[in-house]
Design an enzyme around this catalytic site. Structure first.
Site, short mmCIF file in Angstrom:
data_model
loop_
_atom_site.label_atom_id
_atom_site.label_comp_id
_atom_site.label_asym_id
_atom_site.label_seq_id
_atom_site.Cartn_x
_atom_site.Cartn_y
_atom_site.Cartn_z
N GLN A 55 0.81 -1.21 0.00
CA GLN A 55 0.00 0.00 0.00
C GLN A 55 0.85 1.27 0.00
OE1 GLN A 55 -3.08 -0.32 3.02
NE2 GLN A 55 -3.65 -2.36 2.30
N ARG A 57 -10.84 1.47 -0.47
CA ARG A 57 -10.57 0.04 -0.62
C ARG A 57 -10.60 -0.40 -2.07
NH1 ARG A 57 -13.92 -5.05 1.93
NH2 ARG A 57 -15.44 -4.31 0.40
N GLU A 115 -12.56 -1.65 12.88
CA GLU A 115 -12.00 -0.47 12.23
C GLU A 115 -13.10 0.47 11.75
OE1 GLU A 115 -8.86 0.76 8.64
OE2 GLU A 115 -9.41 -1.34 8.95
N HIS A 133 -6.30 -1.59 15.20
CA HIS A 133 -7.22 -0.45 15.14
C HIS A 133 -8.07 -0.37 16.41
CE1 HIS A 133 -5.93 0.31 11.13
NE2 HIS A 133 -6.42 -0.82 10.66
N ASP A 154 0.76 0.95 8.95
CA ASP A 154 -0.35 0.37 8.19
C ASP A 154 -0.22 0.61 6.69
OD1 ASP A 154 -2.77 -0.72 7.42
OD2 ASP A 154 -3.99 0.47 8.77
#
Length: 445
Positions: free
Chosen positions: A63, A81, A232, A266, A317
Site C-alpha cells: 500500500q 478500498r 476499524e 485499530h 499500516d
C-alpha cells in the site's frame, strides 16, 4: 566486541541518561554502563539521543504505492478500498520484492528495526496458487532481509468478501479457500534468526467464526502471535451484530483468540464489553493513527483499554506516512481532540508502545529495550535540528515523542550491524520511486 558511547540514552526509565556506554558482542548487548563523560578509546560515538529500535507492528507494504494517489476525491474507507484492490491486482513477485524492499528501507531510515507485515496477497490475481504457495510471503521475508530489518510475517487468513459472501474477483488472490488450507500452507513457512511467522484472522468480515477457531488454534498451539483487524469501521460492527448477535471482539473471544499473544489492530469502535474482553485477556491493541486519519476511520479511545489491562503497539499500516514518532504522539493528540482533555498517555508510555510493546506483539519479547542480553538494536536521533533544539536529559523523551520526526533519525543499528548512517540507507530512495512507478504504471517523475 564493539562499544558504543551514547551522548544520551533511554534505558527504559522516566528520563534519559547521559554518557552511556553500550557493549555489543555477537549482535547482543553485553554491557550497559552509565556515567561515561567521554567516549573511551575505540568506542563508536552516537551523538544525540539513543533509544531502542522501533517496532512497526502493522504494515501492508504494497500500500506504500498508494501514497499521494488517493487524495483527490471525496469518499470513505470503502471507496479507498476499491483503489487498493486495483493496486493489489497489479503486483507480481518481482514488483512486490522491489516495492517491499524499498518500503522497508524507508522504515529503517525512520528508525524501524522490526516490522510486522500483515500479509494477504497470497496467490496470483485470479486466485491460482503460485508453484510455491508461499512465494509472495517469501518475497517479503527476502525484502526485509535485504533491507536489514527484522520481520514477523503475519500470514492472514482471508476467506470471504463479507459475511456469508464469497471472495470477489478482486479478493480471490487473498483466499486459500478454507482455514484448513490456510493452515497447511502457512505451516510450510520457516523461521530464522531475523524472521518469525505469525497468524492473522483478517477480520470477522472476511473469516467466519468456525474458521477463526482454526486460525486461533494454529497460533496457540505453536506459540505464535495472532493479529486481527478489529472494529476499524462501524459497518463491520453492524454486520457482525446483524449476522451473529455479537461484536467482532466477542466473536474473537468465542473463537479462543483473545489472550496475551493477541493483537487487535485499530480497535477504533469498541463498546464497553469489548474493552473489558480485551483488557481481561491482557491483549495488545495496535493503533495506526496516520492511516486511521487518512481513511476517515475515526479516533480510538486507548486510555480505557490501557486502564482495563490491554497494552499498546503502533503501526504505519498503509504508509500514508512512515514516521513512528508521529504515530506515537498521535495516539495522545488525537485522543485529546476526541475527549477535550490532555494527558491520556505520557511520553514514556508512548515510547514503550513503539519499542517494547510493538516487539512483544510481534513475538520478539527480548527486543525493544537497551539491556544486557537484548538484541543490539539502537536508534540515534539528532538533537541538532530545530525540532529538537534545547533538549536535555530531563526533557528529551518528551521532545522525541512530541517533536521529533523520522527525518531526525541519524543512525540505526540492527543486531549490532549499522544499516543507516548519517540518515542514509544503502538502498537509495530512488529505488522506491522506481518500484512505485513499476507497480502504478506511471512514467517519468
Amino acid at each position: 566486541m564493539t562499544a558504543y558511547w551514547c551522548e544520551l540514552a533511554w534505558l527504559g526509565g522516566e528520563r534519559a541518561e547521559a554518557g552511556v556506554l553500550i557493549e555489543v558482542e555477537d549482535g547482543r548487548i553485553a554491557g550497559v554502563t552509565g556515567g561515561a563523560a567521554a567516549p573511551p578509546a575505540g568506542a563508536v560515538r552516537l551523538d544525540g539521543a539513543t533509544i531502542p529500535g522501533l517496532a512497526n507492528a502493522h504494515s501492508h507494504a504494497f500500500q506504500r504505492a498508494l501514497r499521494s494517489r488517493t487524495q483527490q476525491d471525496r469518499g470513505t474507507f470503502w471507496t479507498w478500498r476499491e483503489q487498493m484492490y486495483r493496486l493489489a491486482a497489479r503486483l507480481d513477485p518481482d514488483t512486490y520484492l522491489a516495492l517491499a524492499r524499498a518500503t522497508y528501507a524507508e522504515m529503517a531510515m525512520a528508525g524501524v528495526t522490526t516490522v510486522g507485515e500483515f500479509h494477504y496477497l497470497h496467490h496470483t490475481p485470479g486466485g491460482t496458487p503460485y508453484a510455491d504457495r508461499n512465494e509472495m510471503g517469501r518475497v517479503l521475508l527476502t525484502a526485509a532481509a535485504e533491507a536489514g530489518v527484522r520481520i514477523t510475517l503475519i500470514d492472514s487468513c482471508y476467506l470471504h468478501g463479507g459475511i456469508g459472501e464469497p471472495a470477489s474477483d478482486a479478493q480471490r488472490r487473498f483466499s486459500d479457500g478454507s482455514a484448513d488450507a490456510w493452515a497447511e500452507r502457512v505451516s510450510d513457512l520457516d523461521e530464522n534468526e531475523s524472521a518469525r511467522i505469525g497468524a492473522a484472522i483478517h477480520s470477522m468480515r472476511a473469516v467466519d467464526p468456525e474458521s477463526a477457531v482454526t486460525v486461533a488454534a494454529w497460533a496457540r498451539e505453536r506459540g505464535r502471535p495472532l493479529h486481527a483487524h478489529v472494529s476499524e469501521q462501524p459497518v463491520e460492527n453492524k454486520a457482525c451484530l446483524d449476522a451473529y448477535g455479537r461484536t467482532p471482539t466477542a466473536l474473537l473471544a468465542e473463537a479462543g483468540a483473545l489472550e496475551a499473544g493477541f493483537t487487535a489492530v485499530h480497535a477504533t469502535h469498541l463498546d464497553l464489553g469489548d474493552v473489558a474482553l480485551l483488557g481481561d485477556a491482557g491483549a495488545c491493541c495496535c493503533v495506526c493513527p496516520t492511516t486511521e486519519r487518512d481513511l476517515a476511520d475515526g479516533i480510538g479511545q486507548m486510555r480505557p483499554l490501557v486502564d482495563a489491562g490491554a497494552s499498546l503497539a503502533v503501526g504505519s499500516d498503509s504508509h500514508a506516512v512512515i514516521d513512528m514518532f508521529e504515530e506515537a504522539r498521535a495516539i495522545e493528540l488525537d485522543e485529546r481532540l476526541a475527549s477535550g482533555e490532555r494527558g491520556h498517555h505520557g511520553a514514556v508510555d508512548l515510547l514503550r508502545a513503539v519499542t517494547e510493546g510493538g516487539h512483544r506483539a510481534l513475538g520478539w519479547p527480548e527486543a525493544g529495550r537497551i539491556a544486557v542480553g537484548a538484541p543490539a538494536d539502537l536508534v540515534s536521533v539528532s538533537l541538532d535540528g530545530v525540532r529538537m533544539a534545547g533538549s536535555d536529559p530531563e526533557t528529551v523523551l518528551q521532545a522525541l515523542v512530541f517533536s521529533a520526526t523520522a527525518a531526525d533519525v541519524r543512525s540505526v543499528i540492527v543486531d549490532g550491524v549499522e544499516i543507516v548512517r548519517h540518515g542514509r540507507h544503502a538502498i537509495d530512495p530512488s529505488a522506491l520511486h522506481e518500484a512505485v512507478r513499476a507497480v502504478t504504471g506511471l512514467s517519468g517523475r
